[in-house]
Design an enzyme around this catalytic site. Structure first.
Site, mmCIF file in Angstrom:
data_model
loop_
_atom_site.group_PDB
_atom_site.id
_atom_site.type_symbol
_atom_site.label_atom_id
_atom_site.label_comp_id
_atom_site.label_asym_id
_atom_site.label_seq_id
_atom_site.Cartn_x
_atom_site.Cartn_y
_atom_site.Cartn_z
ATOM 1 N N ASN A 9 -13.926 -0.410 92.242
ATOM 2 C CA ASN A 9 -13.390 0.634 93.117
ATOM 3 C C ASN A 9 -14.029 1.975 92.742
ATOM 4 O O ASN A 9 -13.971 2.400 91.584
ATOM 5 C CB ASN A 9 -11.872 0.703 92.956
ATOM 6 N N ASP A 11 -13.314 5.016 94.133
ATOM 7 C CA ASP A 11 -12.535 6.170 94.603
ATOM 8 C C ASP A 11 -12.662 7.384 93.695
ATOM 9 O O ASP A 11 -12.769 8.526 94.164
ATOM 10 C CB ASP A 11 -11.052 5.809 94.705
ATOM 11 N N HIS A 12 -12.619 7.146 92.377
ATOM 12 C CA HIS A 12 -12.484 8.292 91.476
ATOM 13 C C HIS A 12 -13.802 8.979 91.153
ATOM 14 O O HIS A 12 -13.804 10.030 90.510
ATOM 15 C CB HIS A 12 -11.694 7.879 90.237
ATOM 16 N N ARG A 20 -14.161 19.867 93.102
ATOM 17 C CA ARG A 20 -14.951 21.083 93.264
ATOM 18 C C ARG A 20 -15.334 21.357 94.725
ATOM 19 O O ARG A 20 -15.878 22.409 95.029
ATOM 20 C CB ARG A 20 -16.232 20.987 92.419
ATOM 21 N N HIS A 45 -10.877 3.198 98.986
ATOM 22 C CA HIS A 45 -9.626 3.425 99.706
ATOM 23 C C HIS A 45 -9.740 4.724 100.492
ATOM 24 O O HIS A 45 -9.775 5.805 99.910
ATOM 25 C CB HIS A 45 -8.463 3.492 98.707
ATOM 26 N N ARG A 47 -7.841 7.067 102.143
ATOM 27 C CA ARG A 47 -6.436 7.443 102.277
ATOM 28 C C ARG A 47 -6.243 8.364 103.469
ATOM 29 O O ARG A 47 -7.149 9.080 103.893
ATOM 30 C CB ARG A 47 -5.946 8.121 101.002
ATOM 31 N N ARG A 51 -7.848 12.366 100.050
ATOM 32 C CA ARG A 51 -7.868 13.057 98.752
ATOM 33 C C ARG A 51 -9.118 12.734 97.937
ATOM 34 O O ARG A 51 -9.445 13.473 97.016
ATOM 35 C CB ARG A 51 -6.615 12.733 97.940
ATOM 36 N N HIS A 52 -9.766 11.618 98.226
ATOM 37 C CA HIS A 52 -11.003 11.306 97.497
ATOM 38 C C HIS A 52 -12.081 10.794 98.457
ATOM 39 O O HIS A 52 -12.949 11.559 98.859
ATOM 40 C CB HIS A 52 -10.772 10.353 96.311
ATOM 41 N N GLU A 72 -9.888 -0.551 101.493
ATOM 42 C CA GLU A 72 -8.434 -0.451 101.389
ATOM 43 C C GLU A 72 -7.925 0.573 102.391
ATOM 44 O O GLU A 72 -8.516 1.650 102.536
ATOM 45 C CB GLU A 72 -8.026 -0.041 99.976
ATOM 46 N N THR A 102 -1.043 7.389 92.787
ATOM 47 C CA THR A 102 -1.806 6.184 93.097
ATOM 48 C C THR A 102 -0.834 5.176 93.678
ATOM 49 O O THR A 102 0.381 5.384 93.641
ATOM 50 C CB THR A 102 -2.484 5.635 91.822
ATOM 51 N N THR A 103 -1.331 4.098 94.231
ATOM 52 C CA THR A 103 -0.467 3.111 94.868
ATOM 53 C C THR A 103 0.554 2.580 93.870
ATOM 54 O O THR A 103 0.204 2.110 92.796
ATOM 55 C CB THR A 103 -1.314 1.957 95.431
ATOM 56 N N GLU A 153 -3.741 -9.798 97.204
ATOM 57 C CA GLU A 153 -4.100 -9.158 95.940
ATOM 58 C C GLU A 153 -2.817 -8.844 95.198
ATOM 59 O O GLU A 153 -1.991 -8.054 95.671
ATOM 60 C CB GLU A 153 -4.918 -7.881 96.155
ATOM 61 N N HIS A 198 -4.976 -3.311 89.709
ATOM 62 C CA HIS A 198 -4.243 -2.061 89.534
ATOM 63 C C HIS A 198 -3.911 -1.847 88.057
ATOM 64 O O HIS A 198 -3.204 -2.632 87.441
ATOM 65 C CB HIS A 198 -2.949 -1.982 90.351
ATOM 66 N N GLY A 199 -4.507 -0.797 87.509
ATOM 67 C CA GLY A 199 -4.232 -0.406 86.130
ATOM 68 C C GLY A 199 -4.929 -1.248 85.080
ATOM 69 O O GLY A 199 -4.637 -1.114 83.880
ATOM 70 N N GLY A 220 -10.989 0.080 89.205
ATOM 71 C CA GLY A 220 -11.669 1.328 89.492
ATOM 72 C C GLY A 220 -11.511 2.399 88.439
ATOM 73 O O GLY A 220 -12.466 2.772 87.754
ATOM 74 N N HIS A 221 -10.302 2.903 88.276
ATOM 75 C CA HIS A 221 -10.070 4.076 87.433
ATOM 76 C C HIS A 221 -10.605 3.881 86.018
ATOM 77 O O HIS A 221 -11.272 4.760 85.460
ATOM 78 C CB HIS A 221 -8.578 4.409 87.393
#
Length: 244
Positions: A9, A11-12, A20, A45, A47, A51-52, A72, A102-103, A153, A198-199, A220-221
């Site tokens: 993922n 996203d981040h 920025r 994702h 959203r 936001r990202h 997503e 986050t979700t 998932e 997730h996580g 991802g994160h």
């Protein structure tokens, strides 16, 4: 036992860019680096609050990526229209709340079965397969199968939080819950793909990666966080090695 595939993922990478309001770092370039490092697919994702990931990221990535896109998205008409235009290989329907960081949990497929089913049908018309992000609940699994999902998932956020708190007995219990959910899903429909995510981190992923029947882990994160210290390609490779 076969190891799961790795979906990365991105996203981040976009989160850092949006902080920025500039053009870098570019999540599309990041996705290509992840593919080169061995990612089996790329998840992003889009959203509702943007936001990202931005709309342009989705379109650019689809035009250049070599593996497959897992988009997503919330179950909304806006997102359905974008997905029908982009035609990703996969979409994953997820719950979405504006105030969340986050979700926070799985989609309530039982409550929204009629709407989700209609969205699945629209995706299938354009050749896109559908995954539903759900908790380890047999009723949610049954409903996901009944309305024609190609995959589910399993939300591993509870497991990840227990790991951070070092609650060993509870961790074992949650792993068993996930194992039972995976086994139940495959028993009900052997053709259903069962993913998880997730996580998940290099420290905690092995127990989940070693559960039989899991097709893919979406992470991802933790990979983006690791890349700060070891570079993105090494972060992807290290995560895969951590599967055990």
């Amino acid at each position: 036992m076969n190891k799961p595939l790795l979906g990365v993922n991105i996203d981040h990478i976009a989160t850092l860019r949006q902080a920025r309001g500039i053009s870098y770092p570019d999540p599309v370039l990041g996705a290509l680096l992840c593919e080169q490092a061995g990612a089996d697919g790329i998840t992003l994702h889009l959203r509702e609050d943007r936001r990202h990931i931005q709309d342009a990221d989705v379109y650019r990535l689809k035009s250049v990526m070599k593996t497959r896109m897992n988009l997503e998205m919330a179950v909304t008409d806006e997102m359905l229209a974008i997905a029908c235009d982009v035609k990703p290989e996969w979409v994953c329907f997820v719950p979405e709340k504006r105030q969340e960081l986050t979700t926070e949990g799985g989609l309530d497929v039982v409550k929204s079965a009629k709407k989700i089913a209609s969205f699945i049908q629209e995706m299938h018309k354009i050749g896109t397969q559908v995954s539903l992000f759900i908790d380890t609940d047999f009723a949610q699994i049954d409903q996901s199968i009944a309305i024609g999902a190609d995959a589910i998932e399993i939300h591993t956020g509870v497991y990840a939080q227990l790991w951070l708190k070092n609650k060993q007995q509870a961790i074992t219990g949650e792993v068993i819950r996930i194992q039972k959910a995976v086994a139940y899903a495959k028993q009900q429909n052997p053709r259903l793909l069962v993913n998880a995510g997730h996580g998940l981190t290099r420290d905690n992923v092995a127990l989940i990666a070693q559960i039989g029947g899991i097709h893919e882990l979406n992470i991802g994160h933790a990979i983006i966080a690791d890349s700060v210290f070891m570079g993105l390609e090494n972060a992807v490779k290290s995560m895969r090695q951590a599967f055990g």
